[in-house]
Design a protein around this motif. Structure first.
Motif, mmCIF file in Angstrom:
data_model
loop_
_atom_site.group_PDB
_atom_site.id
_atom_site.type_symbol
_atom_site.label_atom_id
_atom_site.label_comp_id
_atom_site.label_asym_id
_atom_site.label_seq_id
_atom_site.Cartn_x
_atom_site.Cartn_y
_atom_site.Cartn_z
ATOM 1 N N ASN A 1 95.863 51.330 50.836
ATOM 2 C CA ASN A 1 95.972 50.566 49.620
ATOM 3 C C ASN A 1 94.622 49.908 49.407
ATOM 4 O OD1 ASN A 1 95.413 48.164 51.372
ATOM 5 N ND2 ASN A 1 97.336 47.118 51.256
ATOM 6 N N LEU A 2 94.378 49.174 48.136
ATOM 7 C CA LEU A 2 93.028 48.535 47.727
ATOM 8 C C LEU A 2 92.314 47.800 48.933
ATOM 9 C CD1 LEU A 2 93.929 47.723 44.155
ATOM 10 C CD2 LEU A 2 93.120 49.843 44.825
ATOM 11 N N SER A 3 93.005 47.110 49.544
ATOM 12 C CA SER A 3 92.292 46.264 50.538
ATOM 13 C C SER A 3 91.736 47.083 51.649
ATOM 14 C CB SER A 3 93.250 45.098 51.114
ATOM 15 O OG SER A 3 93.570 44.307 50.084
ATOM 16 N N LEU A 4 92.413 48.140 52.232
ATOM 17 C CA LEU A 4 92.311 48.977 53.099
ATOM 18 C C LEU A 4 91.157 50.036 52.828
ATOM 19 C CD1 LEU A 4 95.640 49.449 54.810
ATOM 20 C CD2 LEU A 4 93.911 47.785 55.359
ATOM 21 N N MET A 5 90.829 50.199 51.672
ATOM 22 C CA MET A 5 89.559 51.120 51.298
ATOM 23 C C MET A 5 88.390 50.300 51.342
ATOM 24 S SD MET A 5 90.703 53.977 50.247
ATOM 25 C CE MET A 5 88.922 54.547 49.211
ATOM 26 N N ASN A 6 88.282 49.000 51.420
ATOM 27 C CA ASN A 6 87.064 48.083 51.553
ATOM 28 C C ASN A 6 85.868 48.827 52.473
ATOM 29 O OD1 ASN A 6 86.470 46.044 49.653
ATOM 30 N ND2 ASN A 6 88.425 45.239 50.270
ATOM 31 N N PRO A 7 86.150 49.106 53.801
ATOM 32 C CA PRO A 7 85.239 49.616 54.724
ATOM 33 C C PRO A 7 84.545 50.855 54.170
ATOM 34 C CG PRO A 7 87.220 48.935 55.996
ATOM 35 C CD PRO A 7 87.507 48.984 54.483
ATOM 36 N N TYR A 8 85.254 51.583 53.486
ATOM 37 C CA TYR A 8 84.813 52.827 52.842
ATOM 38 C C TYR A 8 83.775 52.637 51.783
ATOM 39 C CZ TYR A 8 88.260 54.399 56.256
ATOM 40 O OH TYR A 8 89.121 54.454 57.056
ATOM 41 N N LEU A 9 84.078 51.732 50.748
ATOM 42 C CA LEU A 9 83.551 51.096 49.709
ATOM 43 C C LEU A 9 82.107 50.977 50.090
ATOM 44 C CD1 LEU A 9 86.413 49.549 47.691
ATOM 45 C CD2 LEU A 9 85.321 51.589 47.173
ATOM 46 N N HIS A 10 82.003 50.323 51.262
ATOM 47 C CA HIS A 10 80.683 49.900 51.919
ATOM 48 C C HIS A 10 80.052 50.385 53.300
ATOM 49 C CE1 HIS A 10 82.926 46.322 49.629
ATOM 50 N NE2 HIS A 10 81.745 46.227 49.185
ATOM 51 N N SER A 11 80.417 51.717 52.897
ATOM 52 C CA SER A 11 79.893 52.522 54.219
ATOM 53 C C SER A 11 78.532 52.707 54.294
ATOM 54 C CB SER A 11 80.640 53.816 54.221
ATOM 55 O OG SER A 11 80.218 54.856 54.935
ATOM 56 N N PRO A 12 77.833 52.809 55.127
ATOM 57 C CA PRO A 12 76.481 52.884 55.181
ATOM 58 C C PRO A 12 76.190 54.504 54.968
ATOM 59 C CG PRO A 12 77.298 52.938 57.703
ATOM 60 C CD PRO A 12 78.170 52.449 56.586
ATOM 61 N N ASP A 13 77.025 55.474 54.850
ATOM 62 C CA ASP A 13 76.862 56.676 54.597
ATOM 63 C C ASP A 13 77.217 56.739 53.059
ATOM 64 O OD1 ASP A 13 77.104 59.365 53.803
ATOM 65 O OD2 ASP A 13 78.206 59.885 55.811
ATOM 66 N N ARG A 14 76.048 56.907 52.234
ATOM 67 C CA ARG A 14 76.213 56.868 50.713
ATOM 68 C C ARG A 14 77.241 57.880 50.225
ATOM 69 N NH1 ARG A 14 73.945 57.485 45.554
ATOM 70 N NH2 ARG A 14 73.589 55.666 44.643
ATOM 71 N N ALA A 15 77.450 59.013 50.818
ATOM 72 C CA ALA A 15 78.354 60.034 50.313
ATOM 73 C C ALA A 15 79.719 59.553 50.465
ATOM 74 C CB ALA A 15 78.126 61.211 51.099
ATOM 75 N N VAL A 16 79.836 58.726 51.624
ATOM 76 C CA VAL A 16 81.190 58.336 51.785
ATOM 77 C C VAL A 16 81.756 57.344 50.915
ATOM 78 C CG1 VAL A 16 82.742 56.951 53.510
ATOM 79 C CG2 VAL A 16 81.316 58.792 54.366
ATOM 80 N N ARG A 17 80.708 56.431 50.620
ATOM 81 C CA ARG A 17 80.905 55.396 49.706
ATOM 82 C C ARG A 17 81.296 55.866 48.173
ATOM 83 N NH1 ARG A 17 75.989 53.228 51.416
ATOM 84 N NH2 ARG A 17 74.139 52.950 49.576
#
Length: 558
Positions: free
Chosen positions: A158-174
């Protein structure tokens, strides 16, 4: 009592109407202020029980939005709460116009009577169907967001559980995470536009039927703006643009350099270090235990508070797929118990719950035995001062949550707190424009938002994302849909909290003493009087933000 043991029973509206009719009869027949106040104390019990049952239903629905029983409960309260508000205001009118008002005002306080006056201007029987419609639309918006399903590497999040990926240190991931995150909103753009268009029109109709030019007048009454006006807030916004935006932009530029980027793209918002933002260590249970240790060491009062919260299971913080997004603190009057709802997701926001939401909860807990219920009716800028200031007061214990990266968290939190003020003020100006001209269509609303972003956050670059470039970012902001005109309160409070930050760096003990005093004052005075008594400068005072910026600039050598 532990939260799971608290019994729930849907209120009987016929019984509620009889209770209020009895209150009104007894209040009218009372021949002294003392007797009317005795009736009023019974009112406290009746309204407290109603709020306890409706809040239990809300929390348990939010914990699992697929639970049909509590969904039915939420639908029920969406429908009946306007009627309850009307009964409440009708009773308060009698209080307001009592021939024994001098005695009652001495017992309850002038602030309470001003708030009653605003409440009387906020609701009327003739707009109850529109208020019910508004509740239903808000629930529909939240249901849409809560049931978001985003495919992420084979998982459904869901939207909340996406947060770690939205702020990933790997720019490609975020970058990929933001692509999928914004795609959900883009795919539901028409529904989101429709919800908001109907909400704006519904709120405007309510205002017009109550005799207002537009919703802004009604909305200010509903927000209990009992000591400042729309023009005061407009002046505060001007101060933010003039004095604070340039400071925040310097912080963004420093962040850009720290990240080693040529420019800041929107996917880089909220990312502070090349090796990623500091994340809390430990399980949710260990984070709560760290919070218990922290508050026990901070002060005797906070220690007792946190023991009460943990021992009675007054947290629900684990993120789940069927749980409502976001977080909040609420209160269960029958049990004198705050409750904290959140979605832990492995980011620093998990620790923020233990500081920010606990700031709200601590203030509610420390004044729980105040016999005057109206003292709990603090206005939102004061409530958010309690929570945002607690975020700073707990900084010395961040090693319990972040280990070796405690300093990184403290630095990040400071920058994030400063950079929030322009964003939050922008949210307020957006709503001010929208409700001032409710005829604006969805496309024009988006254009208004995008224009404001260029004024308040000029570094933003949305290239490559048409949905955000065309002004759609605001549709993720719950408060715009659910709590109109609320967001500026965060900005006023953040100004107070930054004053406490400067103060505690100079003299922690005296700053904490001031904070405890402010919490205990509750709503016994209007906001200007409260901050003056606490030793803070009123954020509406011209030059306040300029002074804050000067002190912060000196401290940071910017």
């Amino acid at each position: 009592m532990k939260f799971e043991e608290m019994p729930y029973s849907r209120i009987d509206m016929e019984a509620v109407r009889k209770d209020f009719a009895d209150l009104e009869k007894r209040f009218t027949e009372a021949d002294s202020g003392e007797k009317q106040f005795a009736v009023h104390q019974d009112y406290y019990k009746i309204i407290g029980h109603i709020m306890t049952e409706s809040t239990l239903a809300e929390i348990r629905h939010d914990i699992d939005m697929t639970d049909e029983f509590y969904k039915g409960g939420q639908d029920f309260y969406d429908a009946v709460m306007p009627d309850i508000q009307n009964l409440n205001v009708r009773y308060q009118k009698m209080l307001f116009h009592s021939k024994f008002r001098p005695y009652l005002e001495e017992k309850i306080g002038k602030v309470a009577f001003k708030n009653i006056e605003l409440a009387m201007k906020s609701v009327d029987e003739k707009i109850l169907p529109l208020m019910q419609e508004e509740n239903k639309l808000q629930s529909g918006y939240n249901q849409l967001l809560a049931t978001a399903k985003i495919d992420w590497n084979g998982e459904t999040l869901n939207l909340s559980l996406m947060n770690p990926y939205l702020h990933s240190p790997d720019r490609a991931v975020r970058v990929e995470a933001w692509k999928k995150y914004s795609a959900f909103f883009s795919a539901h753009k028409e529904e989101l536009d429709d919800f908001y268009d109907k909400l704006v029109k519904c709120r405007t109709k309510q205002a017009e039927q109550m005799g207002y030019k537009n919703y802004l007048g009604l909305g200010y009454c509903r927000m209990m703006r009992n000591c400042y006006t729309r023009s005061d807030i407009a002046e505060f916004r001007r101060q933010v643009k003039r004095d604070f935006v340039p400071f925040a932009e310097r912080l963004h530029e420093r962040r850009r350099q720290r990240l080693g980027l040529c420019s800041l793209h929107f996917e880089d918002e909220g990312v502070y270090f090349q090796n990623g933002n500091p994340a809390p260590i430990g399980t949710p249970e260990e984070i709560l235990e760290a919070g218990r240790k922290m508050y026990r060491e901070l002060s005797p009062e906070t220690g007792k508070f946190m023991d009460f919260m943990c021992d009675n299971h007054l947290f629900d913080v684990i993120g789940r797929r069927t749980k409502k997004t976001g977080g909040y603190m609420t209160y269960l009057p029958d049990y004198k118990a705050p409750f904290i709802f959140a979605n832990f997701n492995g980011t620093s926001g998990d620790a923020d719950v233990i500081t920010h939401e606990c700031g709200h909860a601590f203030q509610g807990w420390i004044v729980a035995d105040d016999p005057i219920r109206e003292h709990a009716d603090i206005t939102m800028e004061t409530a958010e001062t309690h929570s945002m200031s607690m975020e700073f007061f707990t900084e010395p214990w961040m090693n319990l949550f972040f280990g070796a990266r405690a300093k990184d968290y403290v630095d990040m939190h400071f920058e994030d707190s400063c950079c929030f003020i322009p964003y939050g003020t922008m949210v307020d100006e957006f709503q001010d424009i929208i409700y001032d001209d409710p005829s604006l269509d969805p496309k024009t609303r988006n254009e208004v938002w995008r224009d404001l972003e260029r004024q308040y956050k000029p570094h933003l670059d949305y290239s490559g994302n048409d949905y955000y470039e065309q002004g759609g970012f605001w549709q993720k902001q719950h408060h715009i849909y659910d709590c109109p005109l609320y967001y500026i309160d965060y900005c006023i409070a953040q100004t107070d909290a930054l004053q406490y930050k400067v103060w505690m760096d100079r003299d922690y003990k005296s700053a904490w003493s001031s904070y405890l005093k402010l919490c205990r004052l509750s709503a016994s005075d209007f906001f200007p009087g409260l901050v003056k008594e606490a030793g803070l400068v009123n954020p509406f005072e011209d030059g306040c933000l300029k002074s804050v910026v000067r002190q912060l600039t000196d401290r940071m050598n910017l």
